[in-house]
Design a protein around this motif. Structure first.
Motif, short mmCIF file in Angstrom:
data_model
loop_
_atom_site.label_atom_id
_atom_site.label_comp_id
_atom_site.label_asym_id
_atom_site.label_seq_id
_atom_site.Cartn_x
_atom_site.Cartn_y
_atom_site.Cartn_z
N ASP A 71 0.81 -1.10 -0.10
CA ASP A 71 -0.14 -0.05 -0.01
C ASP A 71 0.92 1.37 0.10
OD1 ASP A 71 1.04 -0.19 2.54
OD2 ASP A 71 -1.03 0.39 3.55
N ARG A 72 2.10 1.00 0.48
CA ARG A 72 3.21 2.19 0.43
C ARG A 72 3.29 2.61 -1.01
NH1 ARG A 72 1.56 4.96 3.57
NH2 ARG A 72 -0.12 3.43 3.24
N VAL A 80 -0.49 -0.33 -8.86
CA VAL A 80 0.32 -1.04 -7.98
C VAL A 80 0.85 -2.25 -8.83
CG1 VAL A 80 0.59 -2.37 -5.84
CG2 VAL A 80 -0.62 -0.08 -5.73
N THR A 81 -0.56 -2.99 -9.25
CA THR A 81 0.09 -4.24 -10.04
C THR A 81 1.04 -4.16 -10.97
OG1 THR A 81 -1.74 -4.14 -11.40
CG2 THR A 81 -1.94 -5.57 -9.23
N GLU A 82 0.89 -2.93 -11.89
CA GLU A 82 1.54 -2.50 -13.26
C GLU A 82 3.08 -2.37 -12.77
OE1 GLU A 82 -0.10 0.29 -15.44
OE2 GLU A 82 -1.57 -0.91 -16.24
N ALA A 83 3.31 -1.52 -11.61
CA ALA A 83 4.58 -1.13 -11.11
C ALA A 83 5.41 -2.23 -10.76
CB ALA A 83 4.45 -0.12 -9.89
N ILE A 84 4.68 -2.98 -9.98
CA ILE A 84 5.47 -4.45 -9.21
C ILE A 84 5.93 -5.33 -10.66
CG2 ILE A 84 5.28 -6.46 -8.02
CD1 ILE A 84 3.45 -4.99 -6.07
N ARG A 85 4.99 -5.52 -11.50
CA ARG A 85 5.39 -6.43 -12.84
C ARG A 85 6.57 -5.75 -13.38
NH1 ARG A 85 -0.87 -7.51 -13.41
NH2 ARG A 85 -1.25 -9.56 -11.90
N GLU A 86 6.44 -4.44 -13.69
CA GLU A 86 7.70 -3.80 -14.23
C GLU A 86 8.93 -3.89 -13.69
OE1 GLU A 86 9.19 0.56 -15.84
OE2 GLU A 86 6.96 0.33 -15.78
N PHE A 87 8.80 -3.75 -12.31
CA PHE A 87 10.21 -3.90 -11.51
C PHE A 87 10.55 -5.52 -11.51
CE2 PHE A 87 8.47 -0.42 -8.53
CZ PHE A 87 9.49 0.59 -9.28
N ILE A 88 9.59 -6.33 -11.50
CA ILE A 88 10.05 -7.66 -11.65
C ILE A 88 10.87 -7.86 -12.89
CG2 ILE A 88 9.32 -10.18 -11.65
CD1 ILE A 88 7.26 -9.22 -9.50
N SER A 89 10.13 -7.51 -13.83
CA SER A 89 10.76 -7.81 -15.37
C SER A 89 12.17 -7.05 -15.58
CB SER A 89 9.84 -6.97 -16.55
OG SER A 89 9.73 -5.76 -16.32
N ARG A 90 12.28 -6.09 -14.78
CA ARG A 90 13.70 -5.32 -14.85
C ARG A 90 14.84 -6.04 -14.03
NH1 ARG A 90 12.30 0.90 -13.81
NH2 ARG A 90 14.40 0.68 -13.26
N GLY A 121 -1.69 -9.53 -7.10
CA GLY A 121 -3.21 -8.90 -7.53
C GLY A 121 -3.93 -8.89 -6.21
N PHE A 122 -3.86 -9.67 -5.30
CA PHE A 122 -4.69 -9.94 -4.08
C PHE A 122 -4.17 -8.85 -3.21
CE2 PHE A 122 -5.00 -11.35 0.18
CZ PHE A 122 -6.40 -11.23 0.41
N MET A 123 -2.98 -8.56 -2.95
CA MET A 123 -2.57 -7.55 -2.04
C MET A 123 -2.96 -6.29 -2.61
SD MET A 123 1.43 -9.33 -1.08
CE MET A 123 1.65 -8.08 -0.06
#
Length: 213
Positions: A71-72, A80-90, A121-123
């Motif tokens: 939530d931060r 949030v989901t797009e940001a996390i997935r982009e970071f993971i892909s990098r 997605g759940f978080m």
């Protein structure tokens, strides 16, 4: 490889320092801190925030991004989901202080990837739902307070109806009956008749206010 803490506060009762203290108490060795103070996680995406934008530029493959909880990063599910997935892909590892969760791109197993994405997605959905529930509760509290204030402003509910108010004012205008006689004829107390007699306009206004309740 750098460990970066991203902190965000949106209200006066939160502090950036507290989030760093929590992270260090959980065993994280923080190299850098990026923080957005007084920024909404709903209306402003991570990339739109001053420090959030810098965060995107600073993170490199192999770095670890630490947040107190997702939530931060934000309270908007899509953001949030797009940001996390982009970071993971990098190639960036994301870890949370609460529950010590880890999200990364290490696994290539389709099932594990699906479980990871479902958890993300759940978080993210929970973060948005918590915000909406809090907002609804606040709205209900405000509406309740307003209703209470309006009730106090209206005063005690009048004991007379519009018909009886008209009877009292007509009889007073004719001057053919005293307070006791009018009270007896209308079924109202002498005190009520006296209040109407003293200020008929206020009596009518009070009745109108309660009719709108």
């Amino acid at each position: 490889m750098t460990t970066i803490l991203y902190a965000r506060v949106s209200t006066a009762d939160q502090t950036i320092g507290h989030q760093r203290t929590q992270a260090e108490a959980a065993g994280f060795k923080i190299d850098q801190v990026f923080s957005d103070d007084g920024v909404s996680g709903v209306s402003t995406t991570l990339r739109e925030r001053p420090e959030g934008k810098r965060l995107y530029d600073a993170l490199r493959s192999g770095d670890t991004l630490v947040v107190r909880w997702v939530d931060r990063l934000g309270r908007n599910y899509v953001d949030v989901t797009e940001a996390i997935r982009e970071f993971i892909s990098r190639g960036i590892i994301i870890r949370t202080v609460i529950n010590n969760m880890t999200f990364d791109g290490a696994t290539k197993d389709p099932i594990q990837m699906a479980v990871r994405d479902a958890l993300i997605g759940f978080m993210a959905a929970t973060a948005q739902a918590q915000h909406e529930a809090t907002k609804a509760a606040q709205r209900a509290g405000i509406d309740g307070a307003k209703a209470k204030a309006e009730k106090v402003y209206r005063g005690r509910k009048p004991s007379y109806s519009a018909e009886k108010l008209t009877m009292v004012t007509d009889m007073l205008a004719l001057g053919s009956a005293g307070t006791t006689d009018i009270a007896s004829a209308t079924g109202l107390s002498r005190q009520t008749v006296l209040r109407i007699k003293e200020d008929p306009a206020a009596a009518a206004g009070l009745l109108a206010a309660w009719s709108k309740a």
